[in-house]
Scaffold this motif. Sequence first.
Motif, PDB file in Angstrom:
ATOM      1  N   ALA A  88       0.891  -1.251  -0.041  1.00 24.77           N
ATOM      2  CA  ALA A  88       0.333   0.081   0.169  1.00 24.77           C
ATOM      3  C   ALA A  88       0.833   1.197   0.230  1.00 24.77           C
ATOM      4  CB  ALA A  88      -0.881   0.040   1.324  1.00 24.77           C
ATOM      5  N   ILE A  89       1.760   1.197   0.631  1.00 25.45           N
ATOM      6  CA  ILE A  89       2.707   2.664   1.050  1.00 25.45           C
ATOM      7  C   ILE A  89       4.119   2.704   0.138  1.00 25.45           C
ATOM      8  CG2 ILE A  89       1.735   2.585   3.347  1.00 25.45           C
ATOM      9  CD1 ILE A  89       4.633   2.298   4.345  1.00 25.45           C
ATOM     10  N   SER A  90       4.572   1.526  -0.211  1.00 25.06           N
ATOM     11  CA  SER A  90       5.756   1.524  -0.985  1.00 25.06           C
ATOM     12  C   SER A  90       5.758   2.602  -2.233  1.00 25.06           C
ATOM     13  CB  SER A  90       6.160   0.341  -1.182  1.00 25.06           C
ATOM     14  OG  SER A  90       5.534  -0.287  -2.125  1.00 25.06           O
ATOM     15  N   PRO A  91       4.786   2.804  -3.004  1.00 22.64           N
ATOM     16  CA  PRO A  91       4.961   3.568  -3.976  1.00 22.64           C
ATOM     17  C   PRO A  91       5.094   4.907  -3.746  1.00 22.64           C
ATOM     18  CG  PRO A  91       3.029   1.951  -4.644  1.00 22.64           C
ATOM     19  CD  PRO A  91       3.680   1.861  -3.021  1.00 22.64           C
ATOM     20  N   TRP A  92       4.870   5.346  -2.334  1.00 23.73           N
ATOM     21  CA  TRP A  92       4.837   6.931  -2.028  1.00 23.73           C
ATOM     22  C   TRP A  92       6.394   7.035  -1.182  1.00 23.73           C
ATOM     23  CZ3 TRP A  92       2.266   7.472  -5.728  1.00 23.73           C
ATOM     24  CH2 TRP A  92       1.136   6.791  -5.981  1.00 23.73           C
ATOM     25  N   LEU A  93       7.011   6.173  -0.914  1.00 20.91           N
ATOM     26  CA  LEU A  93       8.179   6.152  -0.186  1.00 20.91           C
ATOM     27  C   LEU A  93       9.436   6.813  -1.026  1.00 20.91           C
ATOM     28  CD1 LEU A  93       8.127   3.070   1.891  1.00 20.91           C
ATOM     29  CD2 LEU A  93       7.433   5.326   2.800  1.00 20.91           C
ATOM     30  N   PRO A  94       9.866   8.012  -0.449  1.00 22.75           N
ATOM     31  CA  PRO A  94      10.840   8.469  -1.533  1.00 22.75           C
ATOM     32  C   PRO A  94      12.321   7.629  -1.405  1.00 22.75           C
ATOM     33  CG  PRO A  94      10.889   9.707   0.472  1.00 22.75           C
ATOM     34  CD  PRO A  94       9.525   8.824   0.378  1.00 22.75           C
ATOM     35  N   GLY A  95      13.380   7.832  -2.238  1.00 23.65           N
ATOM     36  CA  GLY A  95      14.414   7.243  -2.185  1.00 23.65           C
ATOM     37  C   GLY A  95      14.504   5.784  -2.603  1.00 23.65           C
ATOM     38  N   ARG A  96      15.489   4.980  -2.677  1.00 22.50           N
ATOM     39  CA  ARG A  96      15.538   3.863  -3.099  1.00 22.50           C
ATOM     40  C   ARG A  96      16.439   2.847  -2.103  1.00 22.50           C
ATOM     41  NH1 ARG A  96      14.808   2.844  -8.414  1.00 22.50           N
ATOM     42  NH2 ARG A  96      15.987   1.008  -8.831  1.00 22.50           N
ATOM     43  N   LEU A 102      14.996   3.514   5.783  1.00 21.82           N
ATOM     44  CA  LEU A 102      14.958   4.252   6.810  1.00 21.82           C
ATOM     45  C   LEU A 102      13.998   5.293   6.592  1.00 21.82           C
ATOM     46  CD1 LEU A 102      18.888   4.975   6.413  1.00 21.82           C
ATOM     47  CD2 LEU A 102      17.873   3.326   7.912  1.00 21.82           C
ATOM     48  N   VAL A 103      13.586   6.163   5.592  1.00 17.88           N
ATOM     49  CA  VAL A 103      12.386   6.777   5.763  1.00 17.88           C
ATOM     50  C   VAL A 103      11.179   6.084   6.171  1.00 17.88           C
ATOM     51  CG1 VAL A 103      10.862   8.041   3.966  1.00 17.88           C
ATOM     52  CG2 VAL A 103      13.366   8.033   3.797  1.00 17.88           C
ATOM     53  N   ALA A 104      11.013   4.769   6.006  1.00 10.34           N
ATOM     54  CA  ALA A 104       9.970   4.055   6.422  1.00 10.34           C
ATOM     55  C   ALA A 104       9.998   3.831   7.982  1.00 10.34           C
ATOM     56  CB  ALA A 104       9.725   2.840   5.418  1.00 10.34           C
ATOM     57  N   MET A 105      11.115   3.983   8.444  1.00 12.56           N
ATOM     58  CA  MET A 105      11.396   3.233   9.988  1.00 12.56           C
ATOM     59  C   MET A 105      10.354   4.087  10.645  1.00 12.56           C
ATOM     60  SD  MET A 105      15.573   2.758  10.391  1.00 12.56           S
ATOM     61  CE  MET A 105      15.244   1.964  12.023  1.00 12.56           C
ATOM     62  N   PRO A 106      10.327   5.510  10.738  1.00  9.53           N
ATOM     63  CA  PRO A 106       9.388   6.226  11.851  1.00  9.53           C
ATOM     64  C   PRO A 106       7.917   5.736  11.527  1.00  9.53           C
ATOM     65  CG  PRO A 106      10.396   7.647  10.377  1.00  9.53           C
ATOM     66  CD  PRO A 106      11.080   6.302   9.991  1.00  9.53           C
ATOM     67  N   ILE A 107       7.600   5.436  10.017  1.00 16.66           N
ATOM     68  CA  ILE A 107       6.302   5.107   9.556  1.00 16.66           C
ATOM     69  C   ILE A 107       5.750   3.798  10.488  1.00 16.66           C
ATOM     70  CG2 ILE A 107       4.523   4.699   7.653  1.00 16.66           C
ATOM     71  CD1 ILE A 107       6.389   6.542   5.959  1.00 16.66           C
ATOM     72  N   ALA A 108       6.668   2.855  10.096  1.00 12.41           N
ATOM     73  CA  ALA A 108       6.628   1.580  10.722  1.00 12.41           C
ATOM     74  C   ALA A 108       6.265   1.647  12.266  1.00 12.41           C
ATOM     75  CB  ALA A 108       7.642   0.622  10.452  1.00 12.41           C
ATOM     76  N   VAL A 109       7.103   2.477  12.970  1.00 12.04           N
ATOM     77  CA  VAL A 109       6.912   2.300  14.451  1.00 12.04           C
ATOM     78  C   VAL A 109       5.465   3.096  14.837  1.00 12.04           C
ATOM     79  CG1 VAL A 109       7.667   3.543  16.653  1.00 12.04           C
ATOM     80  CG2 VAL A 109       9.437   2.604  14.881  1.00 12.04           C
ATOM     81  N   ALA A 110       5.256   4.108  14.035  1.00 12.96           N
ATOM     82  CA  ALA A 110       3.856   4.743  14.438  1.00 12.96           C
ATOM     83  C   ALA A 110       2.881   4.066  14.164  1.00 12.96           C
ATOM     84  CB  ALA A 110       3.631   6.191  13.504  1.00 12.96           C
ATOM     85  N   LEU A 111       2.738   3.219  13.254  1.00 18.32           N
ATOM     86  CA  LEU A 111       1.741   2.397  12.691  1.00 18.32           C
ATOM     87  C   LEU A 111       1.507   0.882  13.428  1.00 18.32           C
ATOM     88  CD1 LEU A 111       1.378   3.653   9.042  1.00 18.32           C
ATOM     89  CD2 LEU A 111       0.119   4.624  10.993  1.00 18.32           C
ATOM     90  N   ALA A 112       2.522   0.467  13.689  1.00 23.26           N
ATOM     91  CA  ALA A 112       2.706  -0.848  13.764  1.00 23.26           C
ATOM     92  C   ALA A 112       3.129  -1.295  15.060  1.00 23.26           C
ATOM     93  CB  ALA A 112       3.603  -1.726  12.710  1.00 23.26           C
TER      94      ALA A 112
END
Length: 259
Positions: A88-96, A102-112
Amino acid sequence: MNRAPWPGGEILRDITRGGLAGLVVGIVVAGFGGRLVMRLAALLVPTANGAFTENGNRIGEITLVGSIALIIFAGLAATILLAVIWVAISPWLPGRGVVRGLVAMPIAVALAAFGLINASNLDFIVLRHDPAVVATLLALVAVTAPAMAVVDGWLDRRMPHAAAVASPAGIVYTVLAVIGLALGSLLVLQLMGDGESQPLAVTVLGAGSVTLVWWAQRLDGHDTPSRGLRIAGRTILVVGTAVGYIALVPELAGALGID
C-alpha cells in the motif's frame, strides 16, 4: 525477440514481491527477532525469569518447540501485516533501497508498534516497566522497514517479468496476488474493528486507494505516477504517521509505568 512486459503482470508482480518480502522479513525479523527480544528481556530483567507472559510463555525458558512455535506463528502473522503495509505505501516512499527503508522506519513504528506496545499488557508489569525492554520492542518494529526495502529490492532484481497473463510468471503472480489481496482485505477489516490499530487501517486504506489509482494509470500506459498522486500518497503517510504517534504515546506511557 523479447516481448514487452504485460502492464497488468507488472502490478501482479509488485503485489507478489511485497508478499514474498513480507514472508522473508516476517520469519527472520518478527520470528527470530522476536525470540531474540524475549531472551534480551530475560537478561535485562532477571527478576522476571520464571514468570509467565500473557501468552503463557515462561520468561527465560528456551525450548526448541517453543522457539519454533514463536518463529512460525509470529512470523506468519507478521508476514501478512508487512506485505499489506508495504504494497500500500511503498509507491509513495521517496528514495531507493536502504534509504527508502530508513524513511519508512518512523512510519513503521507509528503504525505497527501497537502490536507489541500495549499499556494493558500485564507483561510490562512483570518486566518492571523496564525502558530497555520497551526500546528493544520498538527497535524490532523499526528494523522491519529497512529489511523490507532491502529484500524487496533484491527480489525486484531477480523476479522475472510477465509477458502475458498465460505465461508461467503471469499465472504464478496472478494466483499469489489474488491470495494476498484476499488475506490483506480480511486483515484490514479486522484492524478496522480494533481501536488501537485504526490509525494503521485508515492509513493503509488511504494509501492503498491512491495506489489503486496509480495501478489504473499504469494499465493505461503511464510509467510514473502523476504529481497529484505523489502528493496525495505522501500526505496520507505523513498524517497517518502523526496520528499513529499520538495514539502510541499513552501506550508507551503505560508500558513504562508512567501515570
